[in-house]
Design a protein around this motif. Structure first.
Motif, PDB file in Angstrom:
ATOM      1  N   LYS A   1       0.816  -1.210   0.000  1.00 48.73           N
ATOM      2  CA  LYS A   1       0.000   0.000   0.000  1.00 48.73           C
ATOM      3  C   LYS A   1       0.847   1.256   0.000  1.00 48.73           C
ATOM      4  O   LYS A   1       0.507   2.258  -0.656  1.00 48.73           O
TER       5      LYS A   1
ATOM      6  N   ARG B   1      -4.382   2.922  -2.669  1.00 48.94           N
ATOM      7  CA  ARG B   1      -4.567   3.650  -1.412  1.00 48.94           C
ATOM      8  C   ARG B   1      -6.045   3.935  -1.148  1.00 48.94           C
ATOM      9  O   ARG B   1      -6.495   3.934  -0.005  1.00 48.94           O
ATOM     10  N   THR B   2      -6.801   4.180  -2.218  1.00 46.14           N
ATOM     11  CA  THR B   2      -8.244   4.391  -2.043  1.00 46.14           C
ATOM     12  C   THR B   2      -8.928   3.132  -1.531  1.00 46.14           C
ATOM     13  O   THR B   2      -9.786   3.188  -0.643  1.00 46.14           O
ATOM     14  N   GLN B   3      -8.567   1.984  -2.091  1.00 42.50           N
ATOM     15  CA  GLN B   3      -9.151   0.729  -1.633  1.00 42.50           C
ATOM     16  C   GLN B   3      -8.774   0.447  -0.184  1.00 42.50           C
ATOM     17  O   GLN B   3      -9.580  -0.085   0.590  1.00 42.50           O
ATOM     18  N   ALA B   4      -7.547   0.797   0.198  1.00 40.81           N
ATOM     19  CA  ALA B   4      -7.110   0.543   1.578  1.00 40.81           C
ATOM     20  C   ALA B   4      -7.844   1.432   2.570  1.00 40.81           C
ATOM     21  O   ALA B   4      -7.961   1.072   3.750  1.00 40.81           O
ATOM     22  N   ASN B   5      -8.334   2.596   2.111  1.00 44.21           N
ATOM     23  CA  ASN B   5      -9.045   3.498   3.014  1.00 44.21           C
ATOM     24  C   ASN B   5     -10.487   3.084   3.252  1.00 44.21           C
ATOM     25  O   ASN B   5     -11.155   3.648   4.117  1.00 44.21           O
ATOM     26  N   ARG B   6     -10.978   2.128   2.485  1.00 42.90           N
ATOM     27  CA  ARG B   6     -12.356   1.704   2.686  1.00 42.90           C
ATOM     28  C   ARG B   6     -12.507   0.987   4.027  1.00 42.90           C
ATOM     29  O   ARG B   6     -11.658   0.161   4.375  1.00 42.90           O
TER      30      ARG B   6
ATOM     31  N   ASP C   1     -13.181  16.078   9.632  1.00 40.74           N
ATOM     32  CA  ASP C   1     -12.057  15.150   9.695  1.00 40.74           C
ATOM     33  C   ASP C   1     -11.123  15.602  10.823  1.00 40.74           C
ATOM     34  O   ASP C   1     -11.432  16.528  11.576  1.00 40.74           O
TER      35      ASP C   1
ATOM     36  N   ARG D   1      -8.064   9.130   8.255  1.00 38.96           N
ATOM     37  CA  ARG D   1      -7.805   8.741   6.860  1.00 38.96           C
ATOM     38  C   ARG D   1      -8.958   7.903   6.289  1.00 38.96           C
ATOM     39  O   ARG D   1      -8.747   6.909   5.610  1.00 38.96           O
ATOM     40  N   THR D   2     -10.166   8.327   6.593  1.00 35.00           N
ATOM     41  CA  THR D   2     -11.363   7.620   6.102  1.00 35.00           C
ATOM     42  C   THR D   2     -12.313   8.635   5.483  1.00 35.00           C
ATOM     43  O   THR D   2     -13.243   9.124   6.132  1.00 35.00           O
TER      44      THR D   2
ATOM     45  N   THR E   1     -14.619   8.130   3.475  1.00 34.33           N
ATOM     46  CA  THR E   1     -15.968   7.590   3.329  1.00 34.33           C
ATOM     47  C   THR E   1     -16.875   7.947   4.496  1.00 34.33           C
ATOM     48  O   THR E   1     -18.085   7.736   4.412  1.00 34.33           O
TER      49      THR E   1
ATOM     50  N   GLU F   1     -17.171  15.116  -0.036  1.00 36.79           N
ATOM     51  CA  GLU F   1     -16.136  14.710  -0.987  1.00 36.79           C
ATOM     52  C   GLU F   1     -16.685  14.714  -2.406  1.00 36.79           C
ATOM     53  O   GLU F   1     -16.001  15.126  -3.352  1.00 36.79           O
TER      54      GLU F   1
END
Length: 692
Positions: free
Chosen positions: A182, A234-239, A362, A389-390, A392, A398
């Motif tokens: 990541k 990195r976007t997928q890891a933030n889910r 945030d 760092r989320t 969502t 956003e």
């Protein structure tokens, strides 16, 4: 699993062991096995307590019976063949013999069970089937416990795990290497395998072949994009590794999101320099109203964030200096680019002030500073902090940044694009807009375009096919009644429901045009079930009730239980709906929707409308009112022209053309002489005379 009770059966009730000594019309008499006094209880009370029930099940669970359907056809045929002979050994007659048939002499109950077993073994050997008495005894034992499913060959129903027979320690090493991708630049799988070999050698682990490792890496990747684009990874890891939340505020100001981001545009700073700007916005979720939007030349300060709250809750008409600033900007901008303050004031009166109750932020330094926290405390605003760092946790704001970028920012000179791949040849060489004028143009765009632009997420039950504008939603917001929750806790009933095979994605289960999700789906997301039947194809078994489509049930074959998964919008439904209501609602939405892909909110509103339309006359009446409302709503507020967003496209003004000998006129705020532009950059060909 709750099962029926029988006489002399041992049960667990209220933390003690009891024996059933009498049964009578739904009531049981219990004798304590722990030295307590005898007592009576109802069967319903005995079987509905979550921790109580019979200690020994005396019948085959339906969940195991349903597992018979997942076996291959050849294995099922073999099990049915054995069932016929085992049934004859136990009862003397085959299962499908007509009534009045007498048992054959060798299987008559005058013989002992051992004699019947030996006779059956001899009979099978004569037709070429080698089944010893010992094997036949084993089949009888399995048949008594699991029914016909117990006669299946275990090798045909054996499930496979994702990692197969690989050492769990090797699997842990592969997971660590993939998780570390990541933060690294994108590489190939060969680089990952080299790192796996290094870490495995440090732990003295024996690795399988390279082909096995490649397959293992591909299976464990599970849409992480470990070897794709770094931004996507990195976007997928933030889910979040849980069910997605769905917030539905019922009134304006109940839920507000605030955030800041750099804009993809270069502007002129007041000091004469140029650079990007930060945009901080306050968005009301219930109406999608932009309560405030402020541009700053550098990173936003804490005092700017605190000012956002004041601007959001104060009408611009009463803000000191607002009218003068608009007049000054209008004198600098080309004619027609900015409306008169009186015209803007009239449009601003249509947008009432929203009282903020809670705001989601945030963990940036701008919003967790003492200045911003003190401002929220003074205004009595509740704070909700998003997870680190989320993004969502505040998806609406956003997405709003993207809307501002595509609907407004990209039409200005100095637009840089979202990344260097989309950037022009020499953006810095373009004549840029001043920051103050960009702020005024943004305020005008919000009032004229955004607040009067239909939004797909703003709908009413009365007109579900009509997209409302933020201004219309502020006037016509109505509360949504909660759905009726129907809870089923009987595994036998679930096992008899119709079955479909589905995969479990990151967003949940997609079935019949609906999305189902639950926190309990965490271990099953993007994971194969391991069921190798041709019908399943490594998918999960899902049961659904045709009369209650607001939830489905996923079978966890490893744990032997059901996982209840609800529709993502089930809390907003008026009542559980059947599949016929769902099909009618989908057809109505497809006919009435302006776009082919209708949103889930439109489907929800249509389902609620169908459930409240009891008679044909009622439906005709409601349809007439909806048609009348649909025709009147757009006429209630002025709509912008299709080219309104392009009314001030890429026009460049050189302020040096303004006379330098008129300082008093500048300080007084009077209209300056019309500047003579040196260049005009337009997307479309301009006319010979006049501005675009």
């Amino acid at each position: 699993m709750k099962v029926g009770v029988a006489l002399w059966e041992t049960v667990q009730f209220e933390g003690s062991r009891w024996q059933v000594v009498a049964l009578d019309a739904g009531a049981v008499a219990l004798r304590s096995l722990d030295g307590l006094r005898p007592r009576t209880a109802t069967v319903a009370a005995l079987l509905t307590c979550p921790e109580d029930g019979p200690l020994e099940a005396n019948r085959v669970p339906l969940l195991r019976v349903s597992a018979f359907d997942t076996a291959p056809a050849a294995a099922r045929a073999q099990a049915l063949f054995l069932q016929r002979h085992v049934h004859e050994v136990l009862t003397g007659l085959p299962p499908d013999c007509p009534s009045g048939t007498r048992a054959r002499p060798e299987y008559d109950h005058q013989h002992t069970l051992r004699q019947r077993v030996e006779a059956k073994s001899t009979e099978l050997s004569t037709i070429g089937i080698d089944l010893s008495p010992r094997s036949l005894w084993r089949c009888i034992a399995h048949y008594r416990i699991d029914g016909v499913a117990g006669l299946l060959d275990p090798r045909t129903v054996r499930t496979a795990t994702v990692t197969g027979r690989v050492d769990p320690r090797v699997v842990a090493v592969v997971e660590d290497v993939l998780a570390h991708q990541k933060i690294l630049s994108t590489g190939t799988r060969a680089r990952a395998l080299a790192q796996i070999e290094v870490e495995a050698a440090a732990e003295n682990l024996t690795l399988p072949s390279s082909r096995t490792l490649y397959r293992l890496v591909n299976r464990l990747d599970r849409q992480r994009h470990s070897f794709g684009n770094a931004t996507t990874r990195r976007t997928q890891a933030n889910r979040p590794d849980r069910a997605y939340g769905h917030q539905v505020p019922s009134r304006p100001g109940q839920l507000v999101e605030i955030d800041s981001t750099p804009l993809d545009v270069l502007v002129l700073y007041p000091d004469g320099g140029s650079g990007r700007v930060d945009l901080t916005i306050v968005l009301d979720i219930a109406t999608r109203t932009l309560l405030a939007a402020v541009l700053s030349p550098v990173a936003a300060k804490a005092v700017d964030a605190a000012l956002m709250l004041a601007r959001a809750m104060t009408p611009p008409l009463v803000q000191p200096g607002w009218a003068d600033a608009v007049r000054f900007s209008r004198s600098l901008l080309p004619e027609g680019a900015l409306e008169e303050p009186e015209v803007l004031a009239e449009q601003l009166r249509e947008r009432p002030v929203v009282s903020i109750e809670s705001v989601t932020i945030d963990r940036g330094r701008v919003f967790v500073s003492s200045t911003f926290l003190a401002a929220c405390e003074r205004l009595q605003i509740s704070l909700v902090k998003a997870a680190p760092r989320t993004p969502t946790d505040k998806p609406h704001v956003e997405r709003m940044f993207r809307s501002i970028n595509t609907l407004f920012i990209q039409y200005l000179t100095g637009y840089t694009g979202p990344n260097v791949v989309c950037r022009g040849a020499d953006v810095a060489a373009e004549a840029l807009w001043p920051l103050a004028q960009v702020q005024d143009l943004l305020d005008q765009w919000i009032v004229q375009c955004w607040q009067n632009r239909p939004h797909s997420g703003l709908r009413l039950l009365a007109v579900p096919q009509q997209h409302l504008t933020p201004n219309e939603m502020l006037e016509a917001l109505s509360a949504v009644a909660p759905g009726v929750a129907v809870v089923f806790d009987t595994d036998d009933y679930i096992a008899l429901l119709p079955r479909v095979w589905r995969t479990v994605q990151r967003y949940g289960i997609n079935f019949s045009g609906l999305t189902y999700d639950s926190p309990a789906l965490g271990p099953f997301r993007n994971v194969r079930s391991g069921i190798r039947s041709p019908e399943a194809c490594d998918k999960w078994e899902v049961r659904y009730d045709p009369y209650r489509m607001n939830r489905v049930y996923l079978r966890n074959h490893e744990a032997g239980c059901w996982v209840e998964v609800g529709w993502t919008l089930q809390a907003q439904t008026l009542a559980p709906f059947g599949i016929d209501v769902l099909r009618a609602a989908q057809a109505a939405v497809a006919r009435r929707a302006e776009r082919p892909a209708a949103s889930a909110a439109a489907l929800l509103n249509e389902i609620n409308r169908i459930q409240t339309s009891v008679t044909a006359e009622n439906r005709v009446e409601r349809a007439a009112r909806r048609r009348g409302s649909t025709q009147q709503l757009p006429a209630a507020l002025p709509q912008p022209e299709p080219s309104a967003e392009r009314a001030y496209l890429r026009v460049v003004v050189d302020a040096s053309d303004v006379a330098e000998d008129q300082p008093e006129q500048k300080l007084a705020g009077e209209p300056l002489p019309e500047p003579q532009p040196l260049k005009r950059f337009l997307y479309n060909e301009p006319p010979d005379d006049g501005w675009v």
